[in-house]
Enzyme design. Structure first.
Site, PDB file in Angstrom:
ATOM      1  N   ARG A  15      33.763  33.057  43.165  1.00 63.81           N
ATOM      2  CA  ARG A  15      34.746  31.958  42.643  1.00 63.81           C
ATOM      3  C   ARG A  15      35.600  31.143  43.957  1.00 63.81           C
ATOM      4  O   ARG A  15      36.296  30.233  43.616  1.00 63.81           O
ATOM      5  CB  ARG A  15      35.491  32.532  41.605  1.00 63.81           C
ATOM      6  CG  ARG A  15      34.464  32.692  40.365  1.00 63.81           C
ATOM      7  CD  ARG A  15      35.431  33.541  39.149  1.00 63.81           C
ATOM      8  NE  ARG A  15      35.464  35.059  39.698  1.00 63.81           N
ATOM      9  CZ  ARG A  15      35.935  36.102  38.780  1.00 63.81           C
ATOM     10  NH1 ARG A  15      36.327  35.833  37.836  1.00 63.81           N
ATOM     11  NH2 ARG A  15      35.844  37.320  39.425  1.00 63.81           N
ATOM     12  N   LYS A  22      36.231  37.546  50.390  1.00 59.56           N
ATOM     13  CA  LYS A  22      37.457  37.234  49.565  1.00 59.56           C
ATOM     14  C   LYS A  22      38.655  38.086  50.143  1.00 59.56           C
ATOM     15  O   LYS A  22      39.823  37.544  50.332  1.00 59.56           O
ATOM     16  CB  LYS A  22      37.425  37.564  47.869  1.00 59.56           C
ATOM     17  CG  LYS A  22      38.669  37.373  47.303  1.00 59.56           C
ATOM     18  CD  LYS A  22      38.437  37.124  45.869  1.00 59.56           C
ATOM     19  CE  LYS A  22      38.018  38.164  45.157  1.00 59.56           C
ATOM     20  NZ  LYS A  22      38.052  37.997  43.609  1.00 59.56           N
TER      21      LYS A  22
END
Ligand code: UD1
Ligand code: CA
Length: 452
Positions: A15, A22
């Site tokens: 996402r 991330k």
């Protein structure tokens, strides 16, 4: 008692829509994985394991001294923890599990949950928090008596479960033996076809073990970063937290929402920080300084009573009572002494400037060693680069360098010497002398008439 901790950082973080794994996205200048690993270590856990997978080599470099375990395939948080089964085979005690995308957990919270967990004698303790908008988080299901029963992921939750505001923060304490025993039983039988770590909880309860919940007072601490909107939220929360700490220590921050201080920077009492100031990489500011507006200090060390405005200082030190800017650029390797003045449109690189020297405007000083009481005139430059190599300029105490001079390095100006304005200096200047290195002016009287 020996304690262990596991930090999960193997997921891809889809996402985020990023090439960068991330855990390496930064919050207040520090990769998330480093923020959390540092705090787990600071909380005193004896054995800390980082689970890496996606971008594992890069992630490990952000926390090079941490032991790691590889999760080859990212099959869920339960599967990720299970990768530590071997390294913890000899361990019997409390194990903290936390996620690299919840970077704001405090050291005190890790300590407190461990203590709570042990007092309760629980098999599992989940840190929970109440969010006005719990979207995206796993919801905490409690029974009639208020005991935690299970955690339901957003994607698996019924409409009524989605109404629950209490969420799983993703940080837990487990009894290690029971944790690894029950991890064998969980299945990927859910909406994401993943092995969910919280699924061990109902299994433990089924067999009569105690599961406890530790409700966080400050829910903001547990924000999970799944996308860039949450990254910005985490940044804002940590930024405020850092500014608050400095303010409580006696620093005036005119506008904390426009002041960007990384963790581990120091600011002395009664210093005033004006807006749009960036204080980065272990920068240290002394007492009674005035910093900003529009300043960036990266690994800079400032003495006391320093005034700096509209300037960039990188890996350099500035002595007490010195003023810098507006519009100055101090580049790495520079040491400016006390009571100096570095003025507007001045660049100083890899140079030493001793006490009470002045470079008030429009000058370039590179690879120079400048004594005390020196005045460098407007537009003067050290010509330190011949196209191949850098050379040094030495200017001894109490010299006066006239405006618009070129000092062609390597060159030395001895103590107390003067350089006439507009000179190009190529030879050493003896002490206390005047060097004039410019073409003589010729006036051609009546020149306009003869030309005309
Ligand atoms: C997870 C929790 C959810 C909780 C939320 C808190 C589960 C199943 N869900 O959801 O209940 O409210 O965190 O922020 O635990 N990871 C691995 N390997 C994997 C999968 C994930 O190491 O195979 C790591 C990720 O890198 C990340 C962390 O585990 O750091 C959490 O994974 P993520 O996919 O972000 O879980 P959420 O959906 O946020
Ligand atoms: Ca997450």
């Amino acid at each position: 008692m020996v304690t262990s901790a596991i930090v999960l950082a193997a997921g891809q973080g889809q996402r985020m829509k990023s090439e960068l794994p991330k855990p390496l996205h930064k919050v207040c200048g520090i990769p998330m994985v480093k923020l959390i690993v540092d705090n787990v270590c600071a909380a005193g856990f004896d054995r800390v394991y980082l689970v890496v997978g996606h971008g594992g080599d890069q992630v490990r470099q952000a926390v090079p001294h941490t032991e790691y375990v590889v999760q080859e395939e990212q099959l869920g948080t339960g599967h990720a923890v299970d990768q530590c089964r071997e390294v913890l085979a000899d361990f019997d005690g409390p194990v903290l599990v936390t996620y690299a995308d919840t970077p704001l957990f405090r050291v005190e919270t890790f300590k407190a949950v461990l203590e709570f967990h042990q007092k309760q004698g629980a098999a599992a303790t989940v840190i929970t928090a109440e969010f006005a908008d719990p979207t995206g988080y796993g919801r905490v299901i409690r029974d009639d008596r208020g005991y935690i029963r299970q955690i339901v992921e957003e994607k698996d939750a019924s409409d009524s479960e989605k109404q629950i505001k209490e969420i799983n923060t993703g940080t837990y304490c487990f009894d290690s033996r029971l944790l690894f025993q029950y991890l064998k039983e969980i299945t990927p039988d859910n909406a994401q076809a993943e092995y969910y770590l919280p699924d061990v909880i109902p299994l433990m309860i089924r067999d009569g073990h105690l599961a406890a919940a530790y409700l966080l007072q400050d829910a903001e601490e547990s924000i999970g970063v799944n996308d860039r909107v949450q990254l910005a939220q985490a940044e804002q929360i940590l930024r405020r937290r850092i500014c608050t700490e400095h303010m409580l220590n006696g620093v005036t921050i005119i506008n904390p929402d426009q002041t960007y201080i990384e963790p581990n920077c120091e600011i002395g009492r009664d210093s005033v920080i004006y807006p749009n100031t960036y204080i980065q990489k272990w920068a240290k500011i002394g007492k009674n300084c005035s910093v900003g507006p529009n300043v960036r200090l990266e690994a800079a060390v400032l003495g006391d009573h320093v005034t700096i405005e509209q300037a960039v200082v990188l890996e350099s030190s500035i002595g007490s009572e010195t003023t810098v800017g507006p519009f100055a650029y101090i580049r790495p390797g520079t040491r400016i002494g006390s009571r100096c003045r570095i003025g507007d449109f001045v660049e100083v690189k890899n140079s030493q400037v001793a006490d009470q020297s002045k470079i008030p405007h429009l000058a370039y000083v590179g690879d120079a060693v400048i004594g005390s009481g020196v005045n460098i005139g407007c537009g003067a430059i050290t010509v330190n680069y011949d196209g191949k190599q850098k050379h040094q300029t030495i200017i001894e105490d109490n010299c006066f360098i006239g405006s618009n001079s070129n000092l062609i390095a390597p060159v030395k100006i001895n103590q107390g010497a003067y350089v006439a304005a507009g000179s190009t200096i190529t030879k050493e200047v003896p002490a206390n002398s005047l060097a004039i290195g410019r073409a003589r002016q010729v006036n051609k009287e009546g020149w306009k008439k003869t030309e005309g």
